[in-house]
Design a protein around this motif. Structure first.
Motif, PDB file in Angstrom:
ATOM      1  N   ASN A   1       0.837  -1.204   0.000  1.00  0.00           N
ATOM      2  CA  ASN A   1       0.000   0.000   0.000  1.00  0.00           C
ATOM      3  C   ASN A   1       0.873   1.256   0.000  1.00  0.00           C
ATOM      4  N   PHE A   2       0.586   2.198  -0.939  1.00  0.00           N
ATOM      5  CA  PHE A   2       1.435   3.381  -1.082  1.00  0.00           C
ATOM      6  C   PHE A   2       1.386   4.247   0.171  1.00  0.00           C
ATOM      7  N   SER A   3       0.226   4.365   0.787  1.00  0.00           N
ATOM      8  CA  SER A   3       0.107   5.174   2.010  1.00  0.00           C
ATOM      9  C   SER A   3       0.969   4.591   3.126  1.00  0.00           C
ATOM     10  N   ALA A   4       1.027   3.266   3.202  1.00  0.00           N
ATOM     11  CA  ALA A   4       1.862   2.630   4.216  1.00  0.00           C
ATOM     12  C   ALA A   4       3.336   2.893   3.946  1.00  0.00           C
ATOM     13  N   LEU A   5       3.721   2.875   2.682  1.00  0.00           N
ATOM     14  CA  LEU A   5       5.112   3.160   2.328  1.00  0.00           C
ATOM     15  C   LEU A   5       5.477   4.599   2.705  1.00  0.00           C
ATOM     16  N   ARG A   6       4.580   5.541   2.415  1.00  0.00           N
ATOM     17  CA  ARG A   6       4.839   6.938   2.771  1.00  0.00           C
ATOM     18  C   ARG A   6       4.931   7.098   4.284  1.00  0.00           C
ATOM     19  N   ALA A   7       4.031   6.442   5.016  1.00  0.00           N
ATOM     20  CA  ALA A   7       4.049   6.539   6.474  1.00  0.00           C
ATOM     21  C   ALA A   7       5.354   5.984   7.024  1.00  0.00           C
ATOM     22  N   PHE A   8       5.782   4.824   6.495  1.00  0.00           N
ATOM     23  CA  PHE A   8       7.038   4.232   6.973  1.00  0.00           C
ATOM     24  C   PHE A   8       8.231   5.115   6.636  1.00  0.00           C
ATOM     25  N   GLU A   9       8.311   5.632   5.413  1.00  0.00           N
ATOM     26  CA  GLU A   9       9.454   6.452   5.016  1.00  0.00           C
ATOM     27  C   GLU A   9       9.566   7.696   5.885  1.00  0.00           C
ATOM     28  N   ALA A  10       8.422   8.339   6.173  1.00  0.00           N
ATOM     29  CA  ALA A  10       8.442   9.523   7.025  1.00  0.00           C
ATOM     30  C   ALA A  10       8.842   9.160   8.455  1.00  0.00           C
ATOM     31  N   ALA A  11       8.312   8.051   8.960  1.00  0.00           N
ATOM     32  CA  ALA A  11       8.658   7.619  10.317  1.00  0.00           C
ATOM     33  C   ALA A  11      10.134   7.252  10.410  1.00  0.00           C
TER      34      ALA A  11
ATOM     35  N   ARG B   1      12.579   8.500   8.503  1.00  0.00           N
ATOM     36  CA  ARG B   1      13.374   9.718   8.361  1.00  0.00           C
ATOM     37  C   ARG B   1      13.434  10.481   9.682  1.00  0.00           C
ATOM     38  N   HIS B   2      12.310  10.533  10.387  1.00  0.00           N
ATOM     39  CA  HIS B   2      12.272  11.268  11.662  1.00  0.00           C
ATOM     40  C   HIS B   2      12.649  10.384  12.854  1.00  0.00           C
ATOM     41  N   GLU B   3      12.570   9.045  12.656  1.00  0.00           N
ATOM     42  CA  GLU B   3      12.666   8.088  13.767  1.00  0.00           C
ATOM     43  C   GLU B   3      11.723   8.498  14.887  1.00  0.00           C
ATOM     44  N   ASN B   4      10.537   8.897  14.472  1.00  0.00           N
ATOM     45  CA  ASN B   4       9.546   9.374  15.431  1.00  0.00           C
ATOM     46  C   ASN B   4       8.181   9.339  14.750  1.00  0.00           C
ATOM     47  N   PHE B   5       7.254   8.582  15.310  1.00  0.00           N
ATOM     48  CA  PHE B   5       5.938   8.448  14.691  1.00  0.00           C
ATOM     49  C   PHE B   5       5.133   9.739  14.782  1.00  0.00           C
ATOM     50  N   SER B   6       5.307  10.475  15.882  1.00  0.00           N
ATOM     51  CA  SER B   6       4.531  11.708  16.045  1.00  0.00           C
ATOM     52  C   SER B   6       4.920  12.753  15.000  1.00  0.00           C
ATOM     53  N   ARG B   7       6.240  12.923  14.750  1.00  0.00           N
ATOM     54  CA  ARG B   7       6.662  13.903  13.754  1.00  0.00           C
ATOM     55  C   ARG B   7       6.264  13.462  12.351  1.00  0.00           C
ATOM     56  N   ALA B   8       6.287  12.143  12.094  1.00  0.00           N
ATOM     57  CA  ALA B   8       5.812  11.646  10.805  1.00  0.00           C
ATOM     58  C   ALA B   8       4.323  11.954  10.640  1.00  0.00           C
ATOM     59  N   ALA B   9       3.568  11.801  11.730  1.00  0.00           N
ATOM     60  CA  ALA B   9       2.139  12.091  11.676  1.00  0.00           C
ATOM     61  C   ALA B   9       1.887  13.569  11.377  1.00  0.00           C
ATOM     62  N   GLU B  10       2.687  14.458  11.982  1.00  0.00           N
ATOM     63  CA  GLU B  10       2.545  15.893  11.709  1.00  0.00           C
ATOM     64  C   GLU B  10       2.837  16.196  10.245  1.00  0.00           C
ATOM     65  N   GLU B  11       3.884  15.588   9.703  1.00  0.00           N
ATOM     66  CA  GLU B  11       4.260  15.846   8.313  1.00  0.00           C
ATOM     67  C   GLU B  11       3.168  15.407   7.346  1.00  0.00           C
ATOM     68  N   LEU B  12       2.557  14.247   7.609  1.00  0.00           N
ATOM     69  CA  LEU B  12       1.567  13.682   6.685  1.00  0.00           C
ATOM     70  C   LEU B  12       0.135  14.039   7.068  1.00  0.00           C
ATOM     71  N   HIS B  13      -0.019  14.867   8.119  1.00  0.00           N
ATOM     72  CA  HIS B  13      -1.352  15.288   8.584  1.00  0.00           C
ATOM     73  C   HIS B  13      -2.213  14.081   8.966  1.00  0.00           C
ATOM     74  N   LEU B  14      -1.594  13.158   9.714  1.00  0.00           N
ATOM     75  CA  LEU B  14      -2.288  11.984  10.211  1.00  0.00           C
ATOM     76  C   LEU B  14      -2.128  11.939  11.730  1.00  0.00           C
ATOM     77  N   THR B  15      -2.737  10.944  12.349  1.00  0.00           N
ATOM     78  CA  THR B  15      -2.569  10.753  13.778  1.00  0.00           C
ATOM     79  C   THR B  15      -1.407   9.798  14.031  1.00  0.00           C
ATOM     80  N   HIS B  16      -0.894   9.862  15.266  1.00  0.00           N
ATOM     81  CA  HIS B  16       0.163   8.923  15.666  1.00  0.00           C
ATOM     82  C   HIS B  16      -0.310   7.490  15.481  1.00  0.00           C
ATOM     83  N   GLY B  17      -1.574   7.221  15.853  1.00  0.00           N
ATOM     84  CA  GLY B  17      -2.119   5.880  15.729  1.00  0.00           C
ATOM     85  C   GLY B  17      -2.184   5.401  14.290  1.00  0.00           C
ATOM     86  N   ALA B  18      -2.521   6.315  13.367  1.00  0.00           N
ATOM     87  CA  ALA B  18      -2.607   5.936  11.955  1.00  0.00           C
ATOM     88  C   ALA B  18      -1.238   5.551  11.415  1.00  0.00           C
TER      89      ALA B  18
END
Length: 300
Positions: A7-17, A19-36
């Motif tokens: 899934n492309f969204s999963a790939l984007r979420a993983f790549e952002a996470a 890069r930041h080594e942080n789920f919260s900052r990845a969530a901010e970048e992609l306008h999603l929640t930490h849980g997502a």
């Protein structure tokens, strides 16, 4: 037979996470929640059959395999962004993405950017401001304007200009009882930022220790605002403080300035350097800087 891709969204979420080594900052970048982000990364790990992160509560650390996978994904996303830009250019809509340090973007570049747009109305400009050193290639940025020593491996680098430091103060600070000589600064509040006072104090012949305690301003705009509000004397860079000086909100103290060890640089990923919009922006920016420096020579 078509290969089945994750899934492309999963790939984007993983790549952002990654890069930041942080789920919260990845969530901010992609306008999603930490849980997502966590859910998508978990799903990707299940699909791949191996962990991509080691988890300790809400702290995560990428695995060796995860890091290699994230690097390949980052390059792939950069290639997709470059291909998209090529298609936009072919269709007559050229996008130019610029990332700049916040102080330069807000106080020097943005007020002049309208002239570039008037000259090149076919170019769509996206101006981002970031104090962090970004991976321009991975994040699809065409031009980075950086303040540093010019050491940006793998990038094409052009020096733009230097800057100088000097102290400023509000004319209303202490009801107008301003320091007249540099030595008097010992009796005044010196506002702190990442730029140390010591080089300027030495140049002024003042045997005063580096200020400590109080607020440390990482954002120069906030430092300048605090000085304009009369909270103390600030050591500022000329390029980012000249608006308040010109308007009278701040007064420059003394006739002593020290050169900044850092300078402004135009930084471009190699794949973006040949884009017509990048070349046009670089040429225009160098013209603007030359005109600005001529104007400063007349003033000083």
């Amino acid at each position: 037979m078509a290969r089945r891709l994750p899934n492309f969204s999963a790939l984007r979420a993983f790549e952002a996470a990654a890069r930041h080594e942080n789920f919260s900052r990845a969530a901010e970048e992609l306008h999603l929640t930490h849980g997502a982000i966590s859910h998508q990364v978990r799903g990707l790990e299940e699909e791949l059959g191996r962990p991509l992160f080691v988890r300790h509560g809400r702290q995560v650390k990428i695995t060796h395999d995860g890091l290699k996978f994230a690097q390949l994904l980052g390059k792939a996303f950069a290639d997709i962004a470059a291909a998209t830009d090529t298609m936009r250019a072919a269709g007559g809509n050229q996008r130019l993405t610029i990332s700049s340090i916040p102080s330069f973007a807000a106080r020097w570049l943005a007020p002049r950017l309208g002239r570039f747009i008037e000259r090149y109305p076919e170019i769509e400009v996206v101006l981002q401001s970031s104090g962090a050193l970004q991976d321009l290639t991975r994040e699809g940025v065409d031009v980075g304007i950086r303040f540093g020593r010019g050491n940006y491996p793998g990038m094409l680098v052009v020096r733009l200009m230097g800057d100088v430091y000097y102290p400023v103060v509000s004319p209303h600070y202490r009801n107008g009882a301003l320091p007249v000589e540099p030595a008097e600064l010992a009796r005044h509040t010196l506002l702190r930022s990442l730029a140390r006072w010591t080089p300027w104090l030495r140049a002024a012949g003042v045997a005063l220790a580096e200020p400590s305690g109080g607020v440390m301003f990482e954002d120069l705009t906030m430092l300048i605002r605090s000085a304009a509000d009369g909270n103390g004397v600030a050591l500022v860079r000329h390029v980012v403080a000249m608006q308040e000086i010109a308007s009278g909100q701040l007064l420059r103290l003394f006739d002593i300035a020290t050169p900044s060890p850092d300078e402004y640089y135009f930084v471009t990923p190699p794949h973006a350097a040949a884009k017509p919009q990048v070349q046009a922006f670089r040429d225009w920016l160098l013209e603007e800087i030359a005109a600005f420096q001529r104007q400063q020579d007349l003033i000083t």
